[in-house]
Every structure is written in C-alpha cells, then in structure tokens.
Motif scaffolding. Structure first.
Motif, PDB file in Angstrom:
ATOM      1  N   ILE A 198      40.172  52.658  52.006  1.00  0.00           N
ATOM      2  CA  ILE A 198      39.800  51.254  52.188  1.00  0.00           C
ATOM      3  C   ILE A 198      41.050  50.388  52.346  1.00  0.00           C
ATOM      4  N   ILE A 223      37.182  43.402  48.795  1.00  0.00           N
ATOM      5  CA  ILE A 223      37.114  43.893  47.420  1.00  0.00           C
ATOM      6  C   ILE A 223      38.332  43.386  46.674  1.00  0.00           C
ATOM      7  N   ALA A 224      38.112  42.792  45.515  1.00  0.00           N
ATOM      8  CA  ALA A 224      39.243  42.355  44.693  1.00  0.00           C
ATOM      9  C   ALA A 224      39.074  42.946  43.309  1.00  0.00           C
ATOM     10  N   GLY A 225      38.947  42.113  42.328  1.00  0.00           N
ATOM     11  CA  GLY A 225      38.772  42.633  40.972  1.00  0.00           C
ATOM     12  C   GLY A 225      39.221  41.614  39.956  1.00  0.00           C
ATOM     13  N   GLY A 226      39.267  42.042  38.722  1.00  0.00           N
ATOM     14  CA  GLY A 226      39.661  41.143  37.653  1.00  0.00           C
ATOM     15  C   GLY A 226      40.951  41.580  37.030  1.00  0.00           C
ATOM     16  N   PHE A 236      42.044  39.249  32.031  1.00  0.00           N
ATOM     17  CA  PHE A 236      40.846  40.049  32.337  1.00  0.00           C
ATOM     18  C   PHE A 236      40.109  39.536  33.567  1.00  0.00           C
ATOM     19  N   GLY A 237      40.812  38.826  34.437  1.00  0.00           N
ATOM     20  CA  GLY A 237      40.195  38.245  35.625  1.00  0.00           C
ATOM     21  C   GLY A 237      40.005  36.754  35.513  1.00  0.00           C
ATOM     22  N   ALA A 242      36.358  36.045  37.894  1.00  0.00           N
ATOM     23  CA  ALA A 242      36.342  37.503  37.771  1.00  0.00           C
ATOM     24  C   ALA A 242      36.396  37.903  36.297  1.00  0.00           C
ATOM     25  N   TYR A 243      35.819  39.012  35.970  1.00  0.00           N
ATOM     26  CA  TYR A 243      35.930  39.615  34.644  1.00  0.00           C
ATOM     27  C   TYR A 243      35.887  41.114  34.861  1.00  0.00           C
ATOM     28  N   ARG A 244      37.014  41.783  34.679  1.00  0.00           N
ATOM     29  CA  ARG A 244      37.122  43.247  34.715  1.00  0.00           C
ATOM     30  C   ARG A 244      36.008  43.911  35.524  1.00  0.00           C
ATOM     31  N   ALA A 245      36.319  44.492  36.644  1.00  0.00           N
ATOM     32  CA  ALA A 245      35.317  45.145  37.499  1.00  0.00           C
ATOM     33  C   ALA A 245      34.158  44.192  37.791  1.00  0.00           C
ATOM     34  N   PRO A 246      34.478  42.989  38.281  1.00  0.00           N
ATOM     35  CA  PRO A 246      33.450  41.949  38.354  1.00  0.00           C
ATOM     36  C   PRO A 246      32.205  42.380  39.128  1.00  0.00           C
ATOM     37  N   TRP A 251      34.367  52.031  39.661  1.00  0.00           N
ATOM     38  CA  TRP A 251      35.014  50.829  40.212  1.00  0.00           C
ATOM     39  C   TRP A 251      35.954  51.239  41.325  1.00  0.00           C
ATOM     40  N   PHE A 252      36.170  50.299  42.259  1.00  0.00           N
ATOM     41  CA  PHE A 252      36.908  50.629  43.486  1.00  0.00           C
ATOM     42  C   PHE A 252      38.399  50.881  43.231  1.00  0.00           C
ATOM     43  N   VAL A 276      41.848  48.398  43.751  1.00  0.00           N
ATOM     44  CA  VAL A 276      42.339  47.894  45.026  1.00  0.00           C
ATOM     45  C   VAL A 276      43.804  48.276  45.222  1.00  0.00           C
ATOM     46  N   GLY A 332      45.549  42.050  39.090  1.00  0.00           N
ATOM     47  CA  GLY A 332      44.096  42.184  38.971  1.00  0.00           C
ATOM     48  C   GLY A 332      43.649  43.342  39.844  1.00  0.00           C
ATOM     49  N   GLY A 333      42.379  43.666  39.738  1.00  0.00           N
ATOM     50  CA  GLY A 333      41.858  44.748  40.563  1.00  0.00           C
ATOM     51  C   GLY A 333      42.434  46.103  40.197  1.00  0.00           C
ATOM     52  N   GLU A 365      39.841  48.421  34.863  1.00  0.00           N
ATOM     53  CA  GLU A 365      38.524  47.781  35.019  1.00  0.00           C
ATOM     54  C   GLU A 365      37.343  48.698  34.723  1.00  0.00           C
TER      55      GLU A 365
END
Lengths: 80, 754
Positions: A56, A77-80, B263-264, B370-374, B454-455, B457, B521-522, B714
């Motif tokens: 990705i 896609i982002a995240g926290g 945590f986002g 955002a919050y961890r693996a939102p 979770w992805f 990034v 993040g991510g 996350e």
C-alpha cells in the motif's frame, strides 16, 4: 495489462469488480480509467491510497505499474 | 550488524536515552516553558451544545487593565473548504479545523471556543472572559447516532450533503458513505447453513493522555512565530496553523516539547493557532494550557459507533458471507474513522463474499480525533463477538474457528489489497499453545479470546546522523517521541555503525532544524523514520569508507565496513590495519571535513499487524463488577527493535481497551453537557485495577523493512473490547453488546436474565 480491483464507489461505472488496463504508473492508470469510464476519478475522490501487488502506497501517483500488477484503490490510511 | 548475521543492538533493551530526565522530573513538557513578558491566553467556551451565535461584544473585556488582546473568529481568515494533508487522514478539512479552533457563526458542542483573550495574568484573563457578552440562539442538541439520523433531526451544518450518495441534494447529518466488499453477498448467504445477525454499540471515549494540551507562541521582530507545544507532529502543527491563520509556512517554527501521551489525540491543532494569533496581535509571548476539563470537553475523543454484523457459515465453521453496516459519530464536524472501521471489520478473515457500508455522522459532541487504530476497535467489538457466538453455536473452539478462516498470504481483503506473508495464524496458534488458554477457571470466572488487525502505515520521514570527533553519533529526526522512539532510532544507528548505543544521542528536532517528517502516528515511526535512520547511517558508512580509502591511498572499492570498522577487502593487497569509526572521525578534519549522513524516505505502508488476546474475568453477580484477573497479548511485531517498548505498547493498548470495554464513556445530560469531564468520574483503569499483562512477541519479518519491522503501537487496542465481552459472556452467560460493561449495566442484564 494490470488488473484493477475496482472500488465500490466506481463499480456502477465499470459494471464489474475487476477490469484490466495498461498504464505506466498510477496517475496514468487513473487517467486511462477515467477516459474509459467517465466519472471514475470523481467517484474515487481526490484522496486515496493505492495497493500494488498488496503493497500500500500513500502517495502513489508516480508509482510504476508492471504489466501483470494487481492494483486496488483504497481510502487514505493514517492512524493514531 | 555483526558478520554472522546476528544483530548486536537490535532486540536489546538499553535504558532509554530520555529516561532519566523523565523519571526525575527534569524533562520539559508543553506547560513547562515560560517567558518573563509572557501573557496568558484563555478561551471562552460555549455553554450550549448547539446554538447559533447572534452577537459577540468584547468591548468590556478590552477595557480591563491587563487585557492585551481579545480574539474572535472575525480575526481569523474565513477559509474555504480544503482537504487537510499531513494529519490524521480521516477526511479533515482546514475550514472545519479552523471552525473547531474558534466558532464563527455556530457552536456545535458544549465547550466549543467562541473567543480568546490574552492578559498579563490568568486571573485577569478569567475576568476578561467573564466580561465578554455572547448572544446565542439555542438549538436542540443532537446527542446520538439515532438522533442524528431521525427524520426531524436538527441539522448541524445546513450545507452538508452525504458524499458517496446520489442524489446529494438533501441537508443531512450524514457526511459520507463508504462501501467495500467482494463477491456476491446474496449468493454467499444462500450458501450459508448458519447465519448470525447482531447489532453492537460502543460509546464515546477519550484517549486519556496524562498531559493536557499546552502551547507557548512568541513572535519575533522578523515576523516569524516560534511555537512550543506538545504534539504528535511538529510539521503538522506548522502546516495546519499556517493554513488556519493564512500564513506562509516559513513564518512559523514549531518546537515540539516532550509529550505526555497522545494516542492519536494530538494529531490536530486546538489552541496552537489561537496562541499564535494572540502573540502576533500583542507582540508578546502567549501561553495557553488546557485544564483536564477542557481536554474532555473540547478535544477529540473516539466517537460512539453502532455496528451491525451478519455472518453466514457452513456447519463446519467455514465463513461464506459477511455483511456489515456501521455508523460512526464524528462529533461536531465530519471526519470519523468509519472508513478504517469498514476496511478492518472483516479484514482478518478469508471470506469469499462480503459487503460493508459505513456512515460518517455528525453530532453535537466534540469533534473526534484519532485514537490508536482509529475505527478498528469499534468494528472488532462487533465482529469478534459475532465469531465467538458462532463458535459456541457450532461447538467449535473459538481459536480453531479463527484459524480455519484466517487471512493468509494471497488473500484479498474486502478493501481490495492482497496480503503478503502475515502473522495472524501464528498469533492464534501461539494463543492456543499458551498456558493461559488451558488454565482452570473458578466460580464466576470466564475466559475470552479475540483478535485484531491494523494496517500500519509508512509515510514520509527524514533523518540525519552526525559523527562527533570521538566517533559518537547524533541522530536527528522530526518525530516527537511518544513510545520510546528515541531508543529505537539510537539502536538502528548503533546497529549500522557498529558503535555502542550509549554513544548515540537521539534528538527530536524542530521544524527549522530537522528534515520533514509526517507525524508520529499510524504505528509508523520505528518502521519509517527508523528506515530513514538506517539509510542515513549507511550514508555515514559510505563516507567512512571514502575517508579510510583516502587515508590508505587506495580505491574506495578496496575498503569494506563491518562491525564498526573499515578494513581492507580480503585479497585486495591493501595491508593497513582496520580503522574504527572513532579513528576515522578523529581524522575527519584532515580527510574532507565533518562526516554527516542524511536520508529521506517515503516507504509504503508497513503492512498488516495482527494480535490475539486472552482475558480472564471474575464477575461479582451481586454488583455486576468485572475484575480482569489475567490477560495475555500475543502480537506479530515483525522485529522488536527494543522489546521493552514493544511490550509496553502491547500492555498499554490492552489496558486502554479494557477501560473502553468496562468503564469508559462520555455521559451527557439532555442539553449536551458532559457530566463526567474529569478523571474522578471518567473512570480509566489504573495500575491497581489490572493484573500484570503478559506479552508474547512474535517476529514474522516484514519484507519491506531491512530488519523486518512492522508497526506495533495500534493493533493492541483492537481486540480487548471483544476479548473482555467474550470473557464476561463465558463467566455469566450474558452477551453484552453495548459498551461499557459497567457494573449497573451488567447487573441489570444479569437480573433481566434471572
């Protein structure tokens, strides 16, 4: 020819879940798909990520697409 | 790296470089900086959850001695809609970000900022806020998804239309619809021998970072404003504030302080542009510090969600169809992580037919962040409970059911991408073999298991590595250190350069001295910024070989670098003794000057992270109280660069998820006023509430990273909500589909059953 997994938002335009399309890079692929299925780029929206053979990319305009690549357009896609 | 292929530093646990200052209280956090001529900035916040602003009169406030400036939205550019890049990435828009920092014509949550003051003391600032007159036209609040979707619902934003739905001419509180899926969902369910269909609900929860937001802004005579703040992304703060204030990026310099958690939640701006504007207006430094109450009322939580799950399976447990509709609250402005929720809900499983639909819903609550693996925890709360129920109905072990259907290499996720080698099955098999899974349970005790995806990034990162004359190295990156990333960066540099990790000084630079880095993040920093550090270190090694060749008078091709030394290539005919990094660094002035390496990367996403959790609970049938008595997290980290911080992420994510499951929720009165805006009433788990959380770190190497690193920060928060709920079900026989599983709610369910 790359195999494109068509995002749901564009399936009304392509009529199928997968199409094939030749292109050098992602930007070219999107241009070609938009020419073939007018409205494809608008339906996809301005922000997207691209999966090329499962990898990705967040900023993918100039990522190269090999002949037998499998390409999927995704939301960013982002995240926290 | 040593010559036998084993790592010397990667996988070790050195004391973190920033640890001592943090333990003894010397580290500087957001609120620690002050200047002699500094003003205090404060915000007037809306007492209404939903209201039109008819008039703001600041004249009385301006007459108060010591008040140096008053600011309303009229002092800020009235921005057009424009996508915000570089932040959390859930559809942020600079107009919305600006309006969230300072309301213009309308407030959309209780606590929404409507005016700001800068004064010589906090007391005077409070007096000034009290002297500002605001006339509101109070509107009906919209406090739930159901209320927002009702036919007669008050509309928060009259211009809002549903993206992704045609025709889009009707005013609505639904900002967007997303859809994913593959195959033929009707065909899939027609093949199913067993179908389960349930609805799950989660509530609004906060990240609960211990440090409230704080900022100091000072404007220099040349027009550049310097901003000190606690943030997950200094470059994000620079670009967001420049956009909100209509400034050039070069007019801002952002210096990140130490950060007490994010945590986002610190991936956007709140008071930062206001402090800058007040500083530019007064010509003096302006400090703004949120209270805990401000943090609860006016920063971004994770939104409530409603998730419908429908699964179709064969009697042997093979999943043949999966359908979901989900609605996520975005708060006062569009941009919930419903897209990620929809992408992740079935991603861990190989299901031939799936259809997912997600809706982004605005409500009169704080704009979510955002919050961890939102988005993923809310979705997994539904899916992983539905699987648990399916396993029980089909009399299949819940781990075996997951192994049977687990996504593996080559499986196409419903969002389109195919997986490469992933470690999901490995986590499940490790869970099944773990002694925890076979340990006996006592009365009123139950065990739950759930998994998460979770992805992780990639995104943009830069790094510089500077060699000192004694061979020590300074590593400069632009990512605030939230979870121990300084230690990871130092380990990567030490590994490459072959020097002691204690001789590496990892620095978090500011926006004028570090190369651009996307925010922290991510789960991306050890992966992507670490990759930049590795590349920058290799740039140093290239220069070290050149310098050694110069010192030896030979071609650089005849010099190789290994274990911290340059030495002649075997058989090259060069007869010199090896040179250490320190020896070459000491001679740098004679061989071409300082040795500095740099690199910039924009790698693809790190690739999927998977986790499986086990939880034992004990339920008091008389009170409904749930105690977590044992908890085990199993996760594929790819490669744990500093295992202590990987384990810490796993334990922290699990702890936050347990709180989300058992206690946490925003409680609003009928007017939309949060009634529990403090840690006394908003109950997060503390150390004494939880057992030691056991960790099992699996290392299935990620082929995209030189050491095999995946993101780890996350995915640990994805399984706990369902893990705890599944444990409660097994302890009590009651399936809790609405969070939190608080004592009164569980007690009511137990009593209803009996």
């Amino acid at each position: 020819m790359a195999v494109v997994i068509v995002p749901n938002a564009c399936r009304g335009l392509t009529g199928s879940e997968r199409v094939t399309q030749a292109a050098v890079n992602v930007a070219g692929l999107l241009r070609a798909l938009d020419a073939r299925y007018p409205g494809f780029a608008e339906a996809l929206g301005p922000r997207f990520a691209v999966s090329i053979d499962g990898v990705i990319h967040g900023n993918a305009d100039y990522e190269r697409i090999e002949d037998d690549a499998e390409v999927a357009f995704l939301p960013p896609i982002a995240g926290g | 790296m040593t010559t036998n292929g084993k790592y010397k530093w990667v996988g070790t646990r050195p004391i973190r470089h920033d640890g001592v200052d943090k333990v003894i209280g010397k580290a500087n956090y957001g609120a620690d900086l002050s200047f002699p001529d500094m003003l205090w900035g404060k915000l007037l916040r809306s007492p209404h959850a939903h209201a039109n602003i008819k008039r703001i009169d600041v004249s009385k406030a301006l007459k108060i001695d010591g008040v140096k400036a008053v600011l309303t939205a009229k002092d800020l550019p009235d921005l057009a809609s424009q996508a915000a890049e570089g932040g959390e990435g859930h559809g942020g828009d600079f107009r919305d970000i600006s309006l969230n920092c300072m309301a213009r014509d309308k407030v959309v949550y209780h606590g929404h900022a409507v005016a700001a003051v800068a004064a010589t003391s906090q007391d005077i600032a409070d007096l000034a806020l009290a002297a500002i007159e605001v006339e509101y036209e109070v509107l009906k609040p919209v406090l739930s998804i159901d209320a927002a979707l009702a036919k007669d619902a008050p509309i928060l934003h009259p211009g809002l239309r549903t993206k992704g739905v045609k025709p889009d001419s009707v005013p609505t509180n639904v900002a967007s619809r997303v859809q994913f899926g593959k195959g033929d969902i009707a065909k899939g369910f027609s093949e199913a021998e067993y179908v389960i269909e349930r609805t799950y609900r989660t509530q609004t929860v906060h990240q609960g970072y211990i440090e409230p937001h704080a900022v100091v802004a000072r404007t220099n005579a040349d027009g550049q404003s310097i901003v000190w703040c606690c943030t997950q992304g200094a470059f994000m703060v620079r670009s967001y504030c420049a956009a909100v204030l209509g400034l050039d990026v070069g007019q801002l310099k952002v210096i990140p302080s130490e950060i007490g958690g994010g945590f986002g939640g610190k991936t956007t701006v709140y008071t930062e542009p206001i402090a800058i504007a007040l500083s530019r207006k007064t010509g003096r430094p302006v400090k703004m510090v949120m209270s805990r109450e401000d943090v609860f009322r006016a920063t971004g939580p994770a939104g409530a969600a409603t998730v419908e799950i429908k699964l179709g399976a064969k009697k042997d447990g093979t999943l043949v169809a999966a359908q979901s509709r989900m609605w996520f609250e975005a708060g006062g402005f569009p941009g919930s992580p419903v897209g990620a929720g929809a992408m992740t809900v079935f991603a861990a499983y190989d299901i031939p037919h799936s259809a997912i639909e997600g809706f982004d819903v605005v409500t009169t609550k704080p704009k979510t962040a955002a919050y961890r693996a939102p988005g993923a925890p809310q979705a997994a709360f539904g899916m992983e409970q539905a699987l648990d129920e399916l396993a029980a109905e089909l009399r299949i072990d819940p781990i075996d059911l997951r192994i049977k259907n687990a996504a593996k290499e080559g499986v196409q996720a419903p969002y389109g991408a195919k997986f490469s080698r992933v470690g999901f099955v490995d986590t499940l098999e490790a869970a099944k073999k773990h002694p925890h899974y076979r340990a006996p349970l006592g009365p009123n005790q139950g065990r739950g298991i759930a998994s998460g995806f979770w992805f992780n990034v990639g995104m943009q990162s830069s790094a510089e590595v500077h060699l000192a004359e004694d061979g020590a190295a300074t590593v400069i990156t632009g990512n605030p250190d939230i979870g121990g990333s300084r230690a990871s960066m130092a380990i990567c540099a030490a590994e490459e350069l072959g020097i002691d990790v204690a001789k590496v000084r990892p620095i978090v630079g500011d926006t004028d001295t570090a190369g651009y880095c996307d925010l922290t993040g991510g789960s991306r920093v050890t992966y992507a910024t670490g990759m930049a550090v590795i590349e920058a270190s290799r740039d140093v090694i290239r220069q070290l070989r050149e310098r050694a060749a110069k010192m030896w008078g030979c071609d650089v091709a005849l010099v190789e670098f290994s274990e911290g030394r340059c030495q002649p290539v075997k058989g090259s005919g060069v007869e010199n003794d090896p040179l250490t990094v320190a020896q070459i660094a000491a001679a740098a002035g004679k061989t071409g000057g300082p040795i500095n390496g740099r690199a910039q990367v924009n790698p693809p996403a790190a690739g999927p992270g998977f986790a499986t959790h086990l939880c034992d609970v004990q339920v008091d049938p008389d009170t409904g109280r749930v105690d977590v008595i044992r908890y085990t997290t199993i996760q594929d980290a790819g490669k744990a660069v500093h295992p202590s911080y990987v384990e810490g992420q796993m334990q922290g994510g699990a702890s936050q998820g347990i709180g989300w499951a058992l206690n946490e929720e925003y409680v609003f009165d009928k007017h939309g006023v949060m009634e529990n805006a403090g840690f006394l009433d908003y109950r997060m788990p503390v150390a004494s509430d939880l057992p030691m959380i056991d960790t099992v770190v699996l290392e299935i190497a990620n082929p995209l990273h030189p050491y095999g690193v995946r993101g780890v920060g996350e995915v640990p928060i994805v399984p706990p909500l369902a893990t705890v709920a599944n444990a409660v079900k097994n302890a009590t026989g009651v399936r809790m589909t609405d969070l939190p599983i608080s004592p009164p709610k569980l007690l009511a369910a137990l009593q209803a059953r009996s």
